[in-house]
Design an enzyme around this catalytic site. Sequence first.
Site, short mmCIF file in Angstrom:
data_model
loop_
_atom_site.label_atom_id
_atom_site.label_comp_id
_atom_site.label_asym_id
_atom_site.label_seq_id
_atom_site.Cartn_x
_atom_site.Cartn_y
_atom_site.Cartn_z
CG ASN A 91 1.59 -3.71 6.60
OD1 ASN A 91 0.86 -4.18 7.46
ND2 ASN A 91 2.85 -3.45 6.83
CB CYS A 276 -1.26 -0.41 -4.20
SG CYS A 276 -1.73 -0.50 -2.46
P1 NAD Z 1 -1.28 0.25 6.11
O1 NAD Z 1 0.17 0.02 6.23
O2 NAD Z 1 -1.81 1.64 6.06
O3 NAD Z 1 -2.06 -0.50 7.30
C1 NAD Z 1 -1.82 -1.81 7.68
C2 NAD Z 1 -1.94 -1.90 9.19
O4 NAD Z 1 -1.88 -3.28 9.60
C3 NAD Z 1 -0.83 -1.20 9.96
O5 NAD Z 1 -1.40 -0.22 10.81
C4 NAD Z 1 -0.14 -2.32 10.76
O6 NAD Z 1 0.28 -1.91 12.06
C5 NAD Z 1 -1.24 -3.35 10.86
N1 NAD Z 1 -0.76 -4.72 11.09
C6 NAD Z 1 0.16 -5.42 10.37
N2 NAD Z 1 0.26 -6.67 10.84
C7 NAD Z 1 -0.61 -6.79 11.88
C8 NAD Z 1 -0.97 -7.85 12.74
N3 NAD Z 1 -0.43 -9.06 12.59
N4 NAD Z 1 -1.88 -7.60 13.71
C9 NAD Z 1 -2.45 -6.39 13.83
N5 NAD Z 1 -2.16 -5.35 13.02
C10 NAD Z 1 -1.26 -5.54 12.05
O7 NAD Z 1 -1.74 -0.56 4.80
P2 NAD Z 1 -2.94 -0.18 3.80
O8 NAD Z 1 -2.51 0.92 2.89
O9 NAD Z 1 -4.18 -0.02 4.61
O10 NAD Z 1 -3.02 -1.50 2.91
C11 NAD Z 1 -3.51 -2.71 3.45
C12 NAD Z 1 -3.75 -3.68 2.31
O11 NAD Z 1 -4.77 -3.16 1.44
C13 NAD Z 1 -2.55 -3.93 1.40
O12 NAD Z 1 -2.57 -5.26 0.98
C14 NAD Z 1 -2.80 -3.01 0.21
O13 NAD Z 1 -2.20 -3.51 -0.97
C15 NAD Z 1 -4.30 -3.06 0.09
N6 NAD Z 1 -4.92 -1.88 -0.50
C16 NAD Z 1 -4.50 -0.63 -0.16
C17 NAD Z 1 -5.13 0.49 -0.69
C18 NAD Z 1 -4.70 1.88 -0.32
O14 NAD Z 1 -5.24 2.82 -0.89
N7 NAD Z 1 -3.79 2.09 0.61
C19 NAD Z 1 -6.22 0.34 -1.56
C20 NAD Z 1 -6.63 -0.96 -1.88
C21 NAD Z 1 -5.98 -2.07 -1.35
C1 UGA Z 2 -4.86 2.92 -6.86
C2 UGA Z 2 -6.11 2.47 -7.63
O1 UGA Z 2 -6.61 3.58 -8.36
C3 UGA Z 2 -7.18 1.92 -6.69
O2 UGA Z 2 -8.28 1.43 -7.43
C4 UGA Z 2 -6.58 0.80 -5.85
O3 UGA Z 2 -7.53 0.31 -4.92
C5 UGA Z 2 -5.36 1.32 -5.11
O4 UGA Z 2 -4.40 1.83 -6.07
C6 UGA Z 2 -4.64 0.26 -4.32
O5 UGA Z 2 -4.77 -0.91 -4.60
O6 UGA Z 2 -3.91 0.71 -3.44
P1 UGA Z 2 -4.17 5.05 -5.45
O7 UGA Z 2 -2.80 4.52 -5.64
O8 UGA Z 2 -4.62 5.39 -4.09
O9 UGA Z 2 -5.25 4.01 -6.03
O10 UGA Z 2 -4.37 6.36 -6.34
P2 UGA Z 2 -4.53 6.60 -7.93
O11 UGA Z 2 -5.55 7.62 -8.14
O12 UGA Z 2 -4.68 5.33 -8.67
O13 UGA Z 2 -3.12 7.24 -8.30
C7 UGA Z 2 -1.92 6.49 -8.26
C8 UGA Z 2 -0.79 7.31 -8.85
O14 UGA Z 2 -0.97 7.47 -10.26
C9 UGA Z 2 -0.67 8.72 -8.27
O15 UGA Z 2 0.69 9.02 -8.09
C10 UGA Z 2 -1.28 9.59 -9.37
O16 UGA Z 2 -0.77 10.90 -9.34
C11 UGA Z 2 -0.84 8.84 -10.62
N1 UGA Z 2 -1.68 9.10 -11.80
C12 UGA Z 2 -3.01 8.80 -11.78
C13 UGA Z 2 -1.11 9.60 -12.96
O17 UGA Z 2 0.11 9.85 -12.99
N2 UGA Z 2 -1.88 9.81 -14.06
C14 UGA Z 2 -3.21 9.52 -14.07
O18 UGA Z 2 -3.87 9.74 -15.12
C15 UGA Z 2 -3.79 9.01 -12.90
#
Ligand code: NAD
Ligand code: UGA
Length: 447
Positions: A91, A276
């Site tokens: 994270n 995010c």
């Molecule tokens: P998350 O909080 O669900 O998972 C992160 C995990 O990393 C946690 O389980 C935590 O315990 C672990 N962690 C942290 N520090 C650690 C360490 N030093 N050693 C071992 N484990 C450790 O986070 P996420 O939603 O998976 O997001 C991760 C990254 O990906 C972020 O940078 C986020 O912006 C990016 N991202 C997230 C999404 C999404 O849909 N959630 C999509 C695209 C990109």
């Molecule tokens: C978003 C991006 O879509 C991903 O490409 C990216 O990888 C990710 O963030 C990330 O970096 O974490 P996510 O946040 O999981 O994905 O979901 P989205 O579908 O983008 O929706 C985000 C929010 O926008 C939700 O609350 C959704 O309800 C809202 N939304 C989406 C609207 O209010 N209007 C829309 O037309 C679309």
Amino acid sequence: MKIKNICCIGAGYVGGPTMSVIALKCPHININVVDANQDKINAWNGHIDNLPVFEPGLSEVIEKTRNRNLFFSTNINENIEKAEMIFIAVNTPTKTEGKGAGMAADLTYVEACARDIAKYSKSDKIVIEKSTLPVRTAEKIKEILISNNKTVNFEILSNPEFLAEGTAIEDLFKSDRVLIGGDDTESGQKAIESLVNIYKNWIEKEKILTTDVWTSELSKLASNAMLAQRISSINSLSALCEKTGANVDELSHAIGMDHRIGSKFLKASVGFGGSCFQKDILNLVYLCKFYGLNEVAEFWHQVVKINNYQKERFAQKVIDHFDGNLTGKKIAVLGWAFKANTNDSRESAAIKVSEILYKNGASLSIYDPKVQKRTIVNDIQNLWKIKNSMKEKKINIVEKFAATNDCDAFVIITEWEEFKNIDIDDAKIIFDGRNINENKNKFSIGK
Ligand code: NAD
Ligand code: UGA
């Protein structure tokens, strides 16, 4: 380099699903997903119905791969040591203290990973930034790696993740593109090739883009900012629609039919949520300010400000309907997840809207099909900074929609399928904040 063993640090919403798909598509590679959180690892290894991440299709992929070539453990050092390729998928939340608090990304967890990688590596490694990071973070990672380990060669790649929650598996199977940034050196290009070879197992070659590290890092922030910008644009117009009697859904449809604009991400809503969008835009704003680009920073900051305005505006509509007084009113909050098909509530609009309603005197019945009760309780206690109300019965978290029957009004936040045809008594008042096009009476009050 022929990759036989991958280690992914971070078993969260990104690490779990992405590695399970790589494991499925690359049975010849062993993948160890490691995390510092023992409970989370136990859940990944536990019953298939209780995985820590809920995503349609995920359990099927896990069932095929777990303990075949996909393993979850807390054994960080051993798995770093044996991997040729290490993904960092931890994270990167907004900093809460120190320089850049409230804006910049907190890189503590990423830096801890880099220190672990340096400490436990005995052979050359390709280190991949999967987490979303500010541009030029790779420089910092490299500095930590090199200063703590002088015997091993580290190649750093940026490979940001674009999956959206709720459709993660589908997105991973059919990515619009895979982006890989690396150094323009012989070893940098070889590292890129190793990663391209992994994705080539299921992604068409034309969709795999390669570039330099900085462009790749910044593309991720820019991509999220552009998506969120579209939502704030339509949400800002929804306010004007309400004043003028225009219909925001029809407006959105009309605008989106112009192929130069396109229809995606133009659904007006109570405000975007998720872990995010806000964090990444604030990070972008911070970077712009750091480089003295104040006008650019202000442009992007406005996307977050409109989002906050929209959540507050929606809650105010409920309050206004009851003439400014919610005391004694019982309100059902339908949906706590930030969008449908996920159990994730981070930055959900439901959290802010419910807080405003509650602090204006309402008692709440909260229902979500997938977010666990203990997550809702934690969100309330940590984010609203209140402790006793659960005991006072002013907040009730219910396990079935039917249990909200006796409420005076219904606030629908998340576009869960089961809320599409819910049967609410005609006499009840509904405030609908979902972003579904079929819903003609957005923000409607009454039926
Ligand atoms: P998350 O909080 O669900 O998972 C992160 C995990 O990393 C946690 O389980 C935590 O315990 C672990 N962690 C942290 N520090 C650690 C360490 N030093 N050693 C071992 N484990 C450790 O986070 P996420 O939603 O998976 O997001 C991760 C990254 O990906 C972020 O940078 C986020 O912006 C990016 N991202 C997230 C999404 C999404 O849909 N959630 C999509 C695209 C990109
Ligand atoms: C978003 C991006 O879509 C991903 O490409 C990216 O990888 C990710 O963030 C990330 O970096 O974490 P996510 O946040 O999981 O994905 O979901 P989205 O579908 O983008 O929706 C985000 C929010 O926008 C939700 O609350 C959704 O309800 C809202 N939304 C989406 C609207 O209010 N209007 C829309 O037309 C679309």
